[in-house]
Design a protein around this motif. Structure first.
Motif, PDB file in Angstrom:
ATOM      1  N   THR A  46       0.818  -1.201   0.000  1.00 39.79           N
ATOM      2  CA  THR A  46       0.000   0.000   0.000  1.00 39.79           C
ATOM      3  C   THR A  46       0.854   1.255   0.000  1.00 39.79           C
ATOM      4  N   PHE A  47       1.930   1.275   0.793  1.00 39.53           N
ATOM      5  CA  PHE A  47       2.776   2.460   0.821  1.00 39.53           C
ATOM      6  C   PHE A  47       4.182   2.073   1.274  1.00 39.53           C
ATOM      7  N   VAL A  48       5.126   3.006   1.041  1.00 44.99           N
ATOM      8  CA  VAL A  48       6.524   2.820   1.410  1.00 44.99           C
ATOM      9  C   VAL A  48       6.878   3.921   2.396  1.00 44.99           C
ATOM     10  N   VAL A  49       7.440   3.532   3.567  1.00 45.78           N
ATOM     11  CA  VAL A  49       7.670   4.497   4.639  1.00 45.78           C
ATOM     12  C   VAL A  49       9.065   4.307   5.220  1.00 45.78           C
ATOM     13  N   CYS A  50       9.638   5.415   5.709  1.00 42.11           N
ATOM     14  CA  CYS A  50      10.918   5.372   6.414  1.00 42.11           C
ATOM     15  C   CYS A  50      10.645   5.133   7.894  1.00 42.11           C
ATOM     16  N   ARG A  51      11.217   4.088   8.482  1.00 40.48           N
ATOM     17  CA  ARG A  51      10.967   3.772   9.886  1.00 40.48           C
ATOM     18  C   ARG A  51      11.784   4.637  10.833  1.00 40.48           C
ATOM     19  N   GLU A  52      12.717   5.442  10.284  1.00 41.22           N
ATOM     20  CA  GLU A  52      13.493   6.358  11.113  1.00 41.22           C
ATOM     21  C   GLU A  52      12.732   7.670  11.358  1.00 41.22           C
ATOM     22  N   CYS A  53      12.276   8.317  10.259  1.00 42.93           N
ATOM     23  CA  CYS A  53      11.659   9.644  10.394  1.00 42.93           C
ATOM     24  C   CYS A  53      10.178   9.665  10.054  1.00 42.93           C
ATOM     25  N   GLY A  66      17.889  10.260   4.864  1.00 49.60           N
ATOM     26  CA  GLY A  66      19.006   9.440   4.402  1.00 49.60           C
ATOM     27  C   GLY A  66      19.070   8.054   5.006  1.00 49.60           C
ATOM     28  N   SER A  67      18.089   7.705   5.856  1.00 55.66           N
ATOM     29  CA  SER A  67      18.094   6.396   6.509  1.00 55.66           C
ATOM     30  C   SER A  67      17.935   5.279   5.484  1.00 55.66           C
ATOM     31  N   ARG A  68      18.497   4.111   5.807  1.00 56.30           N
ATOM     32  CA  ARG A  68      18.361   2.948   4.929  1.00 56.30           C
ATOM     33  C   ARG A  68      17.191   2.060   5.357  1.00 56.30           C
ATOM     34  N   TYR A  69      16.472   2.476   6.401  1.00 55.98           N
ATOM     35  CA  TYR A  69      15.366   1.668   6.907  1.00 55.98           C
ATOM     36  C   TYR A  69      14.067   2.011   6.170  1.00 55.98           C
ATOM     37  N   TYR A 112       8.852   9.394   7.017  1.00 53.81           N
ATOM     38  CA  TYR A 112       8.587   9.904   5.665  1.00 53.81           C
ATOM     39  C   TYR A 112       7.885   8.842   4.815  1.00 53.81           C
ATOM     40  N   VAL A 113       6.797   9.251   4.140  1.00 56.28           N
ATOM     41  CA  VAL A 113       6.052   8.358   3.254  1.00 56.28           C
ATOM     42  C   VAL A 113       6.241   8.837   1.815  1.00 56.28           C
ATOM     43  N   VAL A 114       6.578   7.940   0.921  1.00 56.56           N
ATOM     44  CA  VAL A 114       6.803   8.303  -0.476  1.00 56.56           C
ATOM     45  C   VAL A 114       5.463   8.610  -1.126  1.00 56.56           C
ATOM     46  N   SER A 115       5.313   9.865  -1.597  1.00 59.73           N
ATOM     47  CA  SER A 115       4.042  10.330  -2.143  1.00 59.73           C
ATOM     48  C   SER A 115       4.191  10.767  -3.594  1.00 59.73           C
ATOM     49  N   CYS A 116       3.038  10.913  -4.259  1.00 55.70           N
ATOM     50  CA  CYS A 116       3.018  11.368  -5.650  1.00 55.70           C
ATOM     51  C   CYS A 116       3.304  12.866  -5.703  1.00 55.70           C
ATOM     52  N   PRO A 117       4.165  13.314  -6.617  1.00 58.05           N
ATOM     53  CA  PRO A 117       4.438  14.752  -6.731  1.00 58.05           C
ATOM     54  C   PRO A 117       3.278  15.542  -7.325  1.00 58.05           C
ATOM     55  N   ASN A 118       2.315  14.852  -7.950  1.00 62.69           N
ATOM     56  CA  ASN A 118       1.194  15.537  -8.597  1.00 62.69           C
ATOM     57  C   ASN A 118      -0.104  15.461  -7.805  1.00 62.69           C
ATOM     58  N   CYS A 119      -0.186  14.481  -6.888  1.00 62.17           N
ATOM     59  CA  CYS A 119      -1.441  14.225  -6.172  1.00 62.17           C
ATOM     60  C   CYS A 119      -1.154  14.081  -4.682  1.00 62.17           C
ATOM     61  N   ASP A 120      -2.163  14.314  -3.894  1.00 62.30           N
ATOM     62  CA  ASP A 120      -2.040  14.206  -2.443  1.00 62.30           C
ATOM     63  C   ASP A 120      -2.315  12.774  -2.000  1.00 62.30           C
ATOM     64  N   VAL A 121      -1.558  11.815  -2.541  1.00 60.09           N
ATOM     65  CA  VAL A 121      -1.723  10.395  -2.209  1.00 60.09           C
ATOM     66  C   VAL A 121      -0.355   9.734  -2.158  1.00 60.09           C
ATOM     67  N   PHE A 123       8.234  -1.628   3.251  1.00 60.60           N
ATOM     68  CA  PHE A 123       6.972  -1.695   2.516  1.00 60.60           C
ATOM     69  C   PHE A 123       5.870  -2.148   3.474  1.00 60.60           C
ATOM     70  N   PHE A 124       4.750  -1.413   3.486  1.00 59.83           N
ATOM     71  CA  PHE A 124       3.640  -1.741   4.370  1.00 59.83           C
ATOM     72  C   PHE A 124       2.351  -1.913   3.560  1.00 59.83           C
ATOM     73  N   GLY A 125       1.409  -2.652   4.153  1.00 57.11           N
ATOM     74  CA  GLY A 125       0.125  -2.874   3.486  1.00 57.11           C
ATOM     75  C   GLY A 125       0.220  -4.042   2.524  1.00 57.11           C
ATOM     76  N   GLN A 126      -0.891  -4.313   1.863  1.00 57.14           N
ATOM     77  CA  GLN A 126      -0.922  -5.448   0.946  1.00 57.14           C
ATOM     78  C   GLN A 126      -1.882  -5.176  -0.201  1.00 57.14           C
ATOM     79  N   GLY A 127      -1.562  -5.711  -1.366  1.00 59.03           N
ATOM     80  CA  GLY A 127      -2.400  -5.571  -2.550  1.00 59.03           C
ATOM     81  C   GLY A 127      -2.540  -6.915  -3.228  1.00 59.03           C
TER      82      GLY A 127
END
Length: 751
Positions: free
Chosen positions: A447-454, A495-498, A456-465, A501-505
């Motif tokens: 469902t989404f990709v997140v940094c476990r250090e800070c 810059g964390s390497r942690y 941060y969730v990887v989002s679309c540059p064009n949409c709020d998702v 991937f979370f969620g499931q599809g």
């Protein structure tokens, strides 16, 4: 003599969205429905004649009127009933008339083109003189004389004749050629003289109807025979044989000289449904939907206009099919949100169907195992008729449903997507040579990709998702604008390497299922696997032929599928639709679970259903596990009434869009001010109207457009429409409206 034409202009501009009066030149003979060329603010535009009169409105009596320039196509007539329908659609959806017309009668689409018309003959003495004095001009006349109807586009003429702009202008000035405009349509729009439908016997069938099916058919046909214009809700449990009822009704309608439309919620379903009906009705059936190529659409419309096709099967847009003797429109799975158009005009196919039947006097049949609350409430209130089929046909029974608490699975150390009981049931069914379907209403791998250090969730540059990770191609995609990028190796923020991937599809379900059952053949049915035109049909046909034992899919799998060998259905995560920020979330969850569960045990082989959830006590999940629509309805209707939600009120939402956030906020506040000032009008001040917002939309940015919204809520829909129309008219007089795009939706199905 009729001196004035009322013309609707083909302009998608709300400020110009009205009819205009033009003088009718003596040499033109106009008819309602003709396309004409007129002047508007120093430019030539296409218009549609919607009225002819000898008297002008009082406010125009002293106004000099411009003349109609020319008739674009004498034979391209929009039928009066569809002009009336377009007027109604524009009014009820608060869209422009141009948008409405192009929706109702798509053959209007095309482009305006400069054309050159030959006036002189190559044999004229003046033209022959050019042979010696101006070879280039003479060559131009010869080229134009060889064209069809002695006319050609200006650009093509210059290219083909190798002639300069100066020489073209000289020929125009000397009166040898004339410049004009022609509307080049994508297809013809002429309604042909239809065939007289002689009664034919179509009711012979190789199947026997049950008592409930016979009663449903009899009730609908009684309404048609006595000429009642009626909406009927057919509430039949999954597997009760609604499709056989549709087929018998269409047979009897054709036998009495009528035509019919059968709507299905998804384009992907049309081919398999059409095959079922073609087996009995043959060449009378035609498929019509927005996914057809342009030539295919034109050909389909032509066949319908000729009267050679009498049964139209298609998705939402097929409701506009111009059948000459339309008597019956059926909406299968009427509860489905796909029947609501998400672009202007934002119509609901159910409303259009009811309007069309008002025009001709026929029946709208709404069929579903899980009717929309609005439709079932209308039936309970006596506004529409209710027919019920409570039993499955043959010997099949509604499958028992087991709810699995995934919290307990986790506590017991099971971190798999699949509960222990689902794993066991899958193995048991596969050993018996039976098939299973697994449902998860989210495509992709994670469902989404997140940094476990800070965080941060990887989002679309064009949409709020957030972006969804797809293991095939190792890419992250936006499911709204299709932006794609590679997953980061380190966090772009800290810059964390942690990175995790979370969620499931569905893609992840397929891959983990293959690990769990390595010898099993698995198919996946979702948007990603059905991008190719025939992929949907190929996947389902392969599963029907038992070339795979398990089908994994999204809600595409929940609609209208009947596989006799499927005895197990598993719902991977029943909570996904339940937690959406929408007052219809429980209704959608109940409908999806009930529909998916209904795919199991549809033949003599008994079926069963496993629902996995983290909220096993939720009423929507519990009621779905008992196939208890009635219980769910009364519980949900009390909740809606207490909070003034539909069907007890109507809501009109105005979505404002702009590529700059500050501009859309300014526009939303300005519209809010205009609406609040309108509330001071005595006509509206003492009503139960509520203004909700302005507020940021649930998706604050989509496809680089910032989005804010205002909703207006009230009991009486006509009053709501008038109030909002006046408020928007005030808004467009303000500078804050510049550049703002408005999307208006009546009774939106999503937040």
């Amino acid at each position: 003599m009729l001196r004035y034409a009322e013309v609707l202009l083909d302009v998608a501009n709300r400020r110009l969205d009205q009819s205009y009066h033009y003088l009718i030149p003596e040499h033109l003979s106009l008819k309602i429905g003709m396309r004409v060329l007129v002047n508007l603010q120093n430019r030539k535009v296409q218009g549609l004649v919607v009225g002819l009169t000898s008297d002008l409105p009082e406010e125009l009596e002293r106004t000099p009127l411009k003349p109609v320039l020319e008739i674009i196509d004498e034979h391209s007539l929009v039928p009066p009933d569809l002009i009336e329908l377009a007027h109604w659609l524009a009014k009820t959806t608060l869209c422009s008339m141009a948008q409405s017309l192009h929706t109702v009668w798509p053959l209007l689409k095309g482009k305006m083109e400069k054309r050159l018309f030959l006036l002189a003959s190559p044999k004229d003495s003046d033209v022959q003189t050019l042979r010696w004095l101006n070879e280039e001009a003479f060559r131009g006349i010869e080229v134009l004389a060889r064209t069809r109807n002695n006319e050609i586009s200006r650009n093509l003429f210059i290219k083909r004749a190798h002639i300069s702009e100066e020489t073209v202008e000289m020929l125009i000035q000397q009166g040898m050629i004339r410049e004009g405009y022609r509307f080049i349509s994508v297809g013809v729009g002429q309604r042909r003289e239809t065939k007289v439908h002689r009664p034919q016997e179509y009711s012979e069938r190789t199947f026997a109807l049950s008592a409930e099916q016979e009663a449903a058919v009899s009730a609908v046909m009684t309404s048609l025979r006595v000429g009642l214009c009626e909406t009927i809700l057919l509430h039949g449990v999954t597997g009760s044989g609604k499709t056989e009822v549709y087929r018998e009704l269409i047979a009897q309608v054709l036998s009495r000289g009528g035509d019919a439309i059968l709507l299905v919620p998804e384009i992907s379903l049309t081919a398999q449904v059409a095959r079922y009906f073609q087996a009995q009705f043959g060449e009378n059936v035609i498929i019509l939907h927005s996914g057809l190529r342009a030539k295919e659409k034109i050909q389909a419309w032509e066949e319908i206009l000729k009267g050679t096709k009498r049964i139209v099967i298609g998705a939402r847009s097929a409701v506009f099919a111009p059948l000459a003797n339309l008597q019956l429109i059926i909406l299968d799975e009427e509860h489905d949100g796909a029947y609501k158009q998400d672009e202007n005009p934002k119509y609901h196919a159910r409303d259009v169907a009811r309007k069309r039947m008002e025009q001709v006097g026929g029946v709208v049949l709404l069929g579903s195992a899980t009717p929309s609350l609005e439709a079932y409430a209308a039936a309970k209130a006596g506004k529409i008729r209710l027919l019920t089929m409570s039993r499955r046909i043959g010997h099949s029974q509604l499958p028992p449903v087991e709810i699995v608490d995934m919290r307990k699975e986790l506590m017991q150390g099971n971190r798999s997507i699949f509960s222990k009981v689902l794993q066991q049931k899958l193995r048991e069914r596969l050993e018996l040579g039976e098939q299973a379907m697994l449902f998860l209403n989210r495509r992709g791998y994670s469902t989404f990709v997140v940094c476990r250090e800070c965080g941060y969730v990887v989002s679309c540059p064009n949409c709020d998702v957030t972006l969804t990770y797809h293991s095939q191609g190792q890419s992250m995609r936006c499911h709204y604008c299709d932006h794609q990028e590679q997953p980061p190796l380190t966090c772009p923020k800290c810059g964390s390497r942690y990175i995790r991937f979370f969620g499931q599809g569905t893609q992840r379900v397929e891959e983990e299922l293959q690990v769990l059952l390595p010898e099993t053949s698995i198919l996946r049915l979702d948007f990603d696997t059905t991008r190719n035109r025939e992929a949907h049909t190929m996947i389902l046909e392969s599963f029907r032929r038992q070339k795979a034992s398990i089908l994994v899919g999204t809600q595409m799998m929940a609609k209208g599928l009947d596989f006799p060998n499927v005895t197990l259905v598993g719902v991977i995560a029943a909570d996904q639709t339940l937690n959406m920020p929408d007052f219809r979330a429980k209704e959608r969850t109940f409908q999806l679970l009930t529909q998916v569960a209904g795919r199991a045990g549809r033949s003599e082989k008994a079926g069963e259903v496993i629902i996995q959830t983290y909220t096993p006590g939720d009423s929507a999940i519990e009621k779905a596990s008992h196939h208890d629509y009635e219980g769910f309805f009364w519980e949900e209707i009390r909740y809606r009434k207490g909070r003034k939600y539909p069907p007890f009120t109507h809501i009109i939402r105005v979505l404002l869009l702009h590529d700059k956030e500050e501009r859309v906020i300014l526009g939303a506040n300005s519209l809010g001010t205009c609406l609040n000032e309108r509330m001071r009008d005595p006509k509206f001040g003492n009503t139960d109207l509520d203004i909700l917002g302005p507020a940021q939309a649930v998706l604050a940015r989509l496809k680089n457009q910032w989005r804010w919204q205002i909703s207006v809520r009230g009991i009486y829909l006509e009053e709501l429409r008038e109030f909002l129309h006046q408020g928007i008219r005030d808004f467009f007089k303000t500078s804050a409206s510049n550049g703002i795009i408005l999307n208006i939706e009546v009774d939106p199905l999503t937040n």
